[in-house]
Design an enzyme around this catalytic site. Structure first.
Site, PDB file in Angstrom:
ATOM      1  N   HIS A 174      63.324  82.781 114.283  1.00  0.00           N
ATOM      2  CA  HIS A 174      61.932  82.441 114.559  1.00  0.00           C
ATOM      3  C   HIS A 174      61.782  81.373 115.636  1.00  0.00           C
ATOM      4  O   HIS A 174      60.797  81.394 116.390  1.00  0.00           O
ATOM      5  CB  HIS A 174      61.233  82.033 113.263  1.00  0.00           C
ATOM      6  CG  HIS A 174      61.052  83.185 112.312  1.00  0.00           C
ATOM      7  ND1 HIS A 174      61.902  83.402 111.251  1.00  0.00           N
ATOM      8  CD2 HIS A 174      60.147  84.198 112.301  1.00  0.00           C
ATOM      9  CE1 HIS A 174      61.514  84.495 110.604  1.00  0.00           C
ATOM     10  NE2 HIS A 174      60.466  84.998 111.216  1.00  0.00           N
ATOM     11  N   ASP A 179      55.102  87.453 106.981  1.00  0.00           N
ATOM     12  CA  ASP A 179      55.763  86.467 106.115  1.00  0.00           C
ATOM     13  C   ASP A 179      55.352  85.043 106.437  1.00  0.00           C
ATOM     14  O   ASP A 179      55.667  84.107 105.691  1.00  0.00           O
ATOM     15  CB  ASP A 179      57.283  86.601 106.204  1.00  0.00           C
ATOM     16  CG  ASP A 179      57.793  86.577 107.639  1.00  0.00           C
ATOM     17  OD1 ASP A 179      57.246  85.828 108.469  1.00  0.00           O
ATOM     18  OD2 ASP A 179      58.739  87.337 107.943  1.00  0.00           O
ATOM     19  N   ASP A 216      48.660  91.977 110.325  1.00  0.00           N
ATOM     20  CA  ASP A 216      49.789  92.667 109.686  1.00  0.00           C
ATOM     21  C   ASP A 216      49.209  93.733 108.774  1.00  0.00           C
ATOM     22  O   ASP A 216      48.255  93.477 108.037  1.00  0.00           O
ATOM     23  CB  ASP A 216      50.650  91.685 108.894  1.00  0.00           C
ATOM     24  CG  ASP A 216      51.980  92.283 108.466  1.00  0.00           C
ATOM     25  OD1 ASP A 216      53.033  91.807 108.924  1.00  0.00           O
ATOM     26  OD2 ASP A 216      51.976  93.239 107.649  1.00  0.00           O
ATOM     27  N   GLU A 243      46.242  97.633 110.921  1.00  0.00           N
ATOM     28  CA  GLU A 243      47.260  98.173 111.811  1.00  0.00           C
ATOM     29  C   GLU A 243      47.071  97.546 113.192  1.00  0.00           C
ATOM     30  O   GLU A 243      45.961  97.468 113.715  1.00  0.00           O
ATOM     31  CB  GLU A 243      47.128  99.696 111.879  1.00  0.00           C
ATOM     32  CG  GLU A 243      48.345 100.408 112.422  1.00  0.00           C
ATOM     33  CD  GLU A 243      48.343 100.434 113.936  1.00  0.00           C
ATOM     34  OE1 GLU A 243      49.426 100.321 114.521  1.00  0.00           O
ATOM     35  OE2 GLU A 243      47.253 100.563 114.527  1.00  0.00           O
ATOM     36  N   ALA A 244      48.179  97.085 113.801  1.00  0.00           N
ATOM     37  CA  ALA A 244      48.097  96.259 114.999  1.00  0.00           C
ATOM     38  C   ALA A 244      47.499  96.994 116.193  1.00  0.00           C
ATOM     39  O   ALA A 244      46.696  96.412 116.942  1.00  0.00           O
ATOM     40  CB  ALA A 244      49.490  95.723 115.346  1.00  0.00           C
ATOM     41  N   ASP A 273      56.192  90.439 116.140  1.00  0.00           N
ATOM     42  CA  ASP A 273      57.282  90.239 115.174  1.00  0.00           C
ATOM     43  C   ASP A 273      57.274  91.405 114.194  1.00  0.00           C
ATOM     44  O   ASP A 273      56.890  91.270 113.030  1.00  0.00           O
ATOM     45  CB  ASP A 273      57.088  88.894 114.458  1.00  0.00           C
ATOM     46  CG  ASP A 273      58.235  88.564 113.517  1.00  0.00           C
ATOM     47  OD1 ASP A 273      59.309  89.179 113.650  1.00  0.00           O
ATOM     48  OD2 ASP A 273      58.059  87.693 112.638  1.00  0.00           O
ATOM     49  N   PRO A 275      59.652 107.932 113.833  1.00  0.00           N
ATOM     50  CA  PRO A 275      59.002 108.031 115.148  1.00  0.00           C
ATOM     51  C   PRO A 275      57.621 107.376 115.164  1.00  0.00           C
ATOM     52  O   PRO A 275      57.237 106.765 116.173  1.00  0.00           O
ATOM     53  CB  PRO A 275      58.908 109.542 115.377  1.00  0.00           C
ATOM     54  CG  PRO A 275      60.011 110.131 114.551  1.00  0.00           C
ATOM     55  CD  PRO A 275      60.100 109.252 113.332  1.00  0.00           C
TER      56      PRO A 275
END
Length: 477
Positions: free
Chosen positions: A33, A62, A82, A114-115, A133, A140
């Site tokens: 990190h 996290d 996240d 969802e990013a 991260d 896929p």
């Protein structure tokens, strides 16, 4: 795909796994990190002095990356997105002693989303820094957030001269995948510098060393990296070690121009991760020659593949386009990874090579004459061209004529049949070569044997028609 979370308790900490893959071990997570976060924040501070920094962290549920970003007083706002609410909950409970309650800091806003979807709705030129991260992709679908389109979106929401840092894969264990990400970032108009470092717990799990990428729409210079501010009380990162991380063995670095980039229309990354080059183990990675990526202005190598290398139709097309280009006595050999790629995580090129070593033995298990007679008995149901080729092939085999003297069309049909058997064996080996259980004293065993043979015959027949169609299509084009 169901997600499995597992926390392993140790005497002095914990190890956290997602779907069996180590995410962090508290004994050395600071190494990971600090290298991911600290240089990127420090560079953003240097480029935007006396500015309240806005940071986007994608993944990192996290809270450990957020913890290190909060070391810097100049950081005013952090948005963390996240997709996994369970990990976010663990960050506020089990992981809290290690992330220091970072996700509950008043500078931090957490989004369970969802990013790619999240970033698509953001305004242009909003963040000074974006940190990715993510977990290691195991399908896929999970590589979408490593595509050129993804990095273009990040570039869009980034303030000019802003900074990106993203985790990668192992340049040692997944060399082609690592450089695929490198070239993909560069194809999104981002000046990119690769880093690598050793993380003991990753080595214990066989992951090799680990890679990151520091990128920006503006050139990143060695002088900038040498003069960035590093906060006190870091456990691992120093200026000297940071500069060393940008240096790669030439034997590894030279592969960076041999890859195609990863896009949504032509996905390549998962293929590279599953099909590491078989000659990778032979690379002289201790040659003594090195490349310092902080001292070079690398040339952009944007090669876009024509299709998904794992798509079954693409594999078959590759067979048909290349099967005649390799002469028997030529030193040039086909790329086994392209001809027979591993398509699942539990497969590997080593397994394919082992299987190919027994190819002749496997093919001898097929009674070609019986197979042809069975097909010819139903010739009226076949397309006329295929029926004629089958009859020609049967005549040649019955007269024991050498393969080399067969007419081109008959040889083409043999190729189609062989490819079908090879590829069907990868999907269901027991059915294609009829290796189901059999016992002369058991009627159920006999039924099983018949069923597997019948299913294998169907697979072969369907595959043959499919390959013939592909071949005809390629001839018409």
């Amino acid at each position: 795909m169901p997600i499995s979370l597992f926390i392993e308790q140790h005497e002095h900490g914990i190890a956290f796994y997602i779907n069996g893959d180590l995410q962090f071990h508290t004994a050395d997570e600071a190494i990971y990190h600090e290298y991911l976060v600290v240089p990127a924040v420090a560079l953003a501070m240097q480029r935007f002095p006396q500015t309240d920094l806005r940071i986007l962290i994608c993944g990192g549920g996290d809270g450990l990356a957020t913890r290190d970003a909060l070391r810097f007083e100049q950081v005013e706002k952090i948005d963390l997105v996240d997709y996994n609410p369970e990990v976010l909950e663990l960050a506020k409970t089990v992981f809290k002693p290690y992330n220091l309650g970072s996700l509950e800091n008043n500078k931090v806003t957490v989004y369970a989303q969802e990013a790619f979807e999240f970033i698509s709705g953001l305004p242009d030129e909003y963040y000074h820094l974006v940190i990715c991260d993510f977990t290691y992709p195991n399908s896929p679908e999970e590589t979408k957030i490593y595509s050129r389109e993804w990095f273009q979106e990040i570039n869009r929401v980034l303030i000019p001269a802003g900074v990106i840092c993203t985790n990668g894969v192992s340049p040692e264990k997944n060399t082609a995948g690592f450089w695929c990400l490198y070239q993909t970032l560069r194809s999104a108009n981002l000046f990119t510098k690769p880093l690598q470092l050793d993380i003991p717990s990753f080595h214990w799990h066989g992951y090799g060393n680990w890679g990151f990428f520091l990128a920006s729409p503006q050139v990143i210079t060695k002088n900038e990296i040498e003069t960035i501010f590093l906060p006190d009380n870091l456990q691992s990162l120093t200026h000297k070690q940071l500069l060393q991380a940008f240096i790669f063995e030439s034997a590894i670095a030279d592969d960076r121009h041999q890859v195609t980039i990863h896009t949504l229309d032509s996905p390549q990354l998962f293929y590279y991760l599953l099909n590491q080059s078989s000659n990778q183990e032979k690379l002289p990675i201790t040659s003594g020659k090195h490349i310092d990526f902080l001292t070079i202005e690398d040339t952009i190598s944007v090669q876009i593949g024509g299709s998904d290398s794992l798509d079954l139709e693409s594999v078959a097309q590759f067979w048909l386009e290349n099967i005649y280009s390799y002469e028997v006595n030529s030193k040039k050999s086909p790329d086994i990874n392209r001809l027979l790629p591993a398509r699942h995580r539990y497969h590997s090129p080593k397994m394919t090579s082992s299987w190919l070593a027994h190819l002749n033995e496997l093919l001898t298990e097929i009674d070609v004459k019986q197979l042809l007679n069975s097909l010819l008995s139903r010739a009226q149901e076949l397309p006329p061209q295929i029926a004629n080729e089958l009859k020609n092939l049967a005549d040649k085999i019955n007269s024991n004529q050498p393969l080399a003297k067969l007419p081109p069309k008959t040889a083409e049909f043999i190729t189609l049949l062989s490819v079908t058997l090879l590829m069907a064996n990868l999907v269901a080996p027991d059915t294609v070569f009829a290796k189901g259980s059999y016992s002369s004293g058991s009627s159920s065993g006999s039924d099983d044997s018949f069923n597997t043979k019948f299913l294998g015959f169907i697979l072969t027949g369907i595959g043959g028609f499919w390959l013939a169609s592909l071949f005809s299509k390629s001839q018409d084009e």
